[in-house]
Design a protein around this motif. Structure first.
Motif: not given
Lengths: 452, 452
Positions: B334-335, B364, B426-427, B432
């Motif tokens: 995960i980021h 997230q 990315n979101y 994600l």
């Protein structure tokens, strides 16, 4: 307790009025001219792309212009911005000079740009605009306008110079976080963009091209206006909040600047810090040296001509009298994307013509080397544009060391480089080069100036 | 003038002492154990990797520990950090709650991490250390230690979790700006790294692995020590400057928090804000709810076990009693890289065991959605780790709205996301996903815990 590093103003000391240098200039600015007829242009003709309150500010010669409360209310999210005494940098340089810097990187988007973006979005909102188009070089202005539009519920469309768009995906992401639409320029969305791509499909773009695209779209739709992030009088007016705060903060520090340094691309952060000091001097106040630092790769003030020219490549904008390298001049793709503009603010140009300031250009290798010295001492990594101000301030500090002078230097740390670290990666990787122009290259660029 | 947004403390109000929660805990912390023998470990055994002043702080039960003047002198570059009233966020949410946030992103590297990095670099410098090794997940800690080492002329070597190293070239560049050396972990430079690569050549790394590599190198050289950016008592001690300032600033605002929210990975930013308030409560002061928010993808407090475990994958560190998912647990990439740690600070774990705080985990997607709501209202884009605190605070604000309660919420906006915009890209690009663990997956992870 050691000696103070930061001079902070409380929110209730946020300036209530901007300062308009036009009120104190010894001779008036030359009027903008119509791009077709060459005749002086009036407010009505500008209203195709700007809302009326902005046009009034552009032409105003009133000394003080009130900052509307809704604008102050948003500026208070980060303003007044801090003034720092760079004690650790002074020590690193071994200079007897006192160095102060005004730090504009505390804003939402990391530079001085929101100071004008918020004001412009506000005036558009109260004038019924639904959508704003703009250009951005480094991305500082585009993200600032995106933030400002989000505060007033306006749509925002940003034409981003292609080489910056490719270097800086994070900047575009920041704009999208604030709901803006971002298009690399030149694009196929406009006539101006298509014409450029037909000639050069691999064009890396320029601020002049992106302005042409944004202006074209604004002119076509009644609900759409255009916003510019530098150059014009009203933008510099909005930025004077920087210098107005700095005057109070330098008083808190018990110091007066002997020299003020800033970087210049379009001129807005420089004018913002310098003009309130210059106004004071023009009204009989204390003298102070004013130094504008520009990239050697785009030497508008130091090698350009003070002449009427277009603001964009497509010759859609009014002609304004300024220092220019010609609207077809495309500077190399240096990382200081915000300084890659062929022209300079008419007000800054006028100040130089009147002999009220100095201009110099600096190579980018010196800029990054200075920036790293600064970052190690003060902890802040400057934006590539801002490295020019840092380099100029360090030049002055080293001069003071050589001459044994305890002068006070004030500079504008206009933004941080968090979104621009690729520039540092390239610097560390020895991928940056310096640029020099021959006299004939400059003469060639200037030969395209319009004959007005 | 509209209502105040920022509460700023002047430099001379910078706290002079850190607050040590160990002095007020109703029962003592369990001692660290030797990884080989399982016996309680003494200062001498820790001195292979830590300088003595740090070890003394790690074991201290003194309530107040003085902040050395050279440390305060550097902290003053950005501290006291601002406290904000999130009036625009309150309005956007339509909540009757008052929301305050302490903003740690004003530091040189954009998070709370330099608060401890500067202190640790100082104690190493006065103890004769020449070189510090460390690990970094998101890059916040590594860049902060790099900055701190540059202030004291120490060499700095950072093992950066490989998936973060690849996601965040700008973070590595920031460390290099401060002269640090950055190596992706697992690396072939250490035995621990080589063993992991032999098993899984494509390992994305983890904080546990990077710690193993950094500790191994520190233990091998006399002039080299190791520094940890979270988890340990002395790190949380250094971070209490956040809460000590916040208490004064909330007084300036005429408000008292009913609930305090922060994100937890190793626990340092949460403990930093919360412990001074908790100490006040334990000494008979005002009650306040304390909420720790962790990622659903690494649910240490909510699904881990309170048990003795190793801090690293190679089982080189002492065993500490904490909430843990087992030192072999490797969370998904995960980021929020700074929250990808299998364990939790023993002090934070103890506070949860004593029923003095609450813990929850958040997915997230909710975190980023909350962060964008926050960014549009307040202008600051939170770091991926920090989005968990924002999500937790917004959950509380919406609960207040539902219940019609005018509570006061305080949260720690521990850092900005300028170096982490890939997470937002990315979101926006729907890349994600959320993570859930089955009970048997958690049981499997916990089955590897040492039997002490």
């Amino acid at each position: 307790m050691s000696k103070q590093l930061k001079y902070l103003l409380p929110e209730d000391k946020l300036p209530t009025h901007w300062y308009n240098l036009a009120a104190d200039l010894p001779s008036p600015l030359d009027p903008p001219l119509h791009p077709g007829t060459g005749a002086p242009i009036g407010p009505d003709e500008l209203s195709a792309i700007f809302p009326m309150p902005i046009i009034e500010q552009e032409m105003s010669t009133e000394r003080e212009i009130e900052i509307p409360e809704p604008v102050r209310d948003i500026l208070r999210l980060w303003r007044p911005s801090p003034l720092f005494r760079a004690r650790r940098l002074e020590k690193a340089l071994g200079t007897p000079a006192k160095i102060f810097y005004k730090y504009e990187g505390v804003s939402p988007t990391g530079s001085h740009k929101p100071n004008s973006a918020v004001a412009q979005a506000y005036y558009n909102a109260i004038s019924g605009t639904k959508r704003i188009t703009t250009e951005t070089g480094a991305g500082q202005w585009g993200s600032s306008l995106a933030f400002a539009c989000a505060q007033f519920g306006l749509e925002c469309k940003v034409f981003m110079v292609r080489c910056s768009f490719e270097q800086k995906p994070y900047r575009a992401a920041l704009m999208e976080t604030f709901d803006a639409t971002v298009v690399p320029s030149p694009s196929s969305e406009t006539e101006a963009g298509r014409a450029i791509l037909a000639e050069d499909p691999d064009s890396t773009g320029s601020l002049g091209m992106a302005i042409a695209e944004a202006v074209e779209q604004a002119a076509q739709r009644d609900d759409t206006c255009y916003a510019l992030g530098s150059v014009l009088n009203h933008v510099l007016l909005h930025q004077t909040i920087i210098g107005l705060e700095a005057i109070e903060q330098m008083e808190m520090a018990g110091a007066e600047p002997d020299v003020i340094v800033g970087c210049t691309g379009g001129g807005s952060n420089w004018g913002g810090l310098v003009f309130p000091y210059l106004g004071r001097k023009l009204r009989g106040g204390r003298d102070v040296r004013l130094v504008a630092v520009e990239p050697a790769a785009c030497p508008t003030l130091t090698k350009g001509k003070f002449a009427y020219d277009y603001g964009d490549t497509a010759k859609l904008t009014p002609l304004v009298k300024m220092h220019t390298l010609g609207s077809r001049f495309v500077p190399p793709g240096i990382h200081a994307g915000g300084l890659r503009y062929h022209g300079m603010a008419p007000m800054v140009s006028k100040v130089l013509e009147l002999g009220l300031c100095e201009a110099r250009n600096v190579q980018q290798l010196e800029c990054f080397s200075s920036a790293i010295t600064f970052a190690k001492a003060e902890g802040i990594v400057p934006a590539p544009e801002t490295t020019h101000a840092v380099a100029g301030a360090i030049q002055e500090a080293l001069r003071c060391k050589e001459e044994g002078k305890e002068e006070t230097i004030l500079f504008n740390l206009s933004g941080h480089g968090h979104f621009d670290m690729q520039a540092y990666i390239n610097y560390f990787g020895d991928k940056l080069v310096d640029y020099d122009y021959t006299e004939s290259e400059i003469a060639m660029a200037l030969s395209g100036l319009p004959s007005v």
